[in-house]
Scaffold this motif. Structure first.
Motif, PDB file in Angstrom:
ATOM      1  N   SER A 100      27.340  64.087  -3.024  1.00  0.00           N
ATOM      2  CA  SER A 100      27.043  62.859  -2.281  1.00  0.00           C
ATOM      3  C   SER A 100      27.285  61.637  -3.173  1.00  0.00           C
ATOM      4  CB  SER A 100      25.603  62.859  -1.760  1.00  0.00           C
ATOM      5  OG  SER A 100      24.698  62.678  -2.821  1.00  0.00           O
ATOM      6  N   ALA A 141      30.969  62.724   0.733  1.00  0.00           N
ATOM      7  CA  ALA A 141      30.226  61.460   0.821  1.00  0.00           C
ATOM      8  C   ALA A 141      30.699  60.577   1.968  1.00  0.00           C
ATOM      9  CB  ALA A 141      30.329  60.703  -0.499  1.00  0.00           C
ATOM     10  N   THR A 170      26.999  63.679   7.331  1.00  0.00           N
ATOM     11  CA  THR A 170      26.729  64.618   6.224  1.00  0.00           C
ATOM     12  C   THR A 170      26.889  66.085   6.661  1.00  0.00           C
ATOM     13  OG1 THR A 170      24.332  64.455   6.629  1.00  0.00           O
ATOM     14  CG2 THR A 170      25.219  63.079   4.870  1.00  0.00           C
TER      15      THR A 170
END
Ligand code: SF4
Ligand code: SF4
Ligand code: SF4
Length: 160
Positions: free
Chosen positions: A63, A147, A152
């Protein structure tokens, strides 16, 4: 008094062996036994994606960004945990989960735009938005798609 030796062994046994640690590791077992958790790999990482994971062992947090395969983590490590740069860095691959916007008929191509090896293709079918499909052959597990995903929905996992 706390027995630090025991605590150390306990921690090593408890470590999650499936999480993505670092590229070019010889194997997870020798990594868990040999890594001193000094943090030199993390300091050397040009994209700052190496963080302290469970037990304080380095792990990659996609991330925060992607692995550029610069090999700096391996060079910085004072232990003998890594293979040569000529070897394949890992067998990690991207896996798109059900949370992907395309599953909800929302058009999105963010991951495909980020994928340098062009491992993500969008499949068209009548009356539906294009669905991303990953070519496992082309995906190098760099994590650049993670990211940028607005839901997500992308995980980087070891290919079994
Ligand atoms: S190869 Fe480079 S970018 Fe990838 S984890 Fe190691 S230091 Fe970071
Ligand atoms: S540099 Fe090597 S010994 Fe130090 S934390 Fe990273 S992998 Fe472990
Ligand atoms: S992990 Fe890297 S190579 Fe694989 S699909 Fe994502 S961006 Fe492409």
């Amino acid at each position: 008094m706390v027995d630090l030796t025991k605590r150390r062994l306990f921690t090593r046994q408890e470590v999650d062996k499936d999480s993505i640690r670092l590229p070019w590791l010889k194997d997870t077992e020798s990594f868990i036994q040999g890594c001193t958790r000094c943090g030199d790999c993390s300091d050397a990482c040009e994209t700052n994606i190496i963080v302290k994971g469970d037990g304080g062992f380095p792990t990659i947090d996609f991330s925060r960004g992607e692995c550029t395969f610069c090999y700096r983590c391996a060079e910085a490590c004072p232990e003998q945990l890594f293979t040569a740069v000529e070897q394949r860095p890992w067998n990690a691959k991207a896996n798109i989960q059900a949370g992907c916007l395309a599953h909800q008929q929302v058009e999105c191509r963010s991951c495909g735009d980020m994928c340098e090896p062009m491992a993500i293709q969008f499949q068209l079918s009548a009356g539906r938005v294009a669905m991303p499909v990953i070519s496992l052959e082309d995906c190098n597990g760099c994590g650049a798609c993670v990211a940028v995903c607005p839901s997500t929905a992308i995980l980087i996992e070891h290919q079994k």
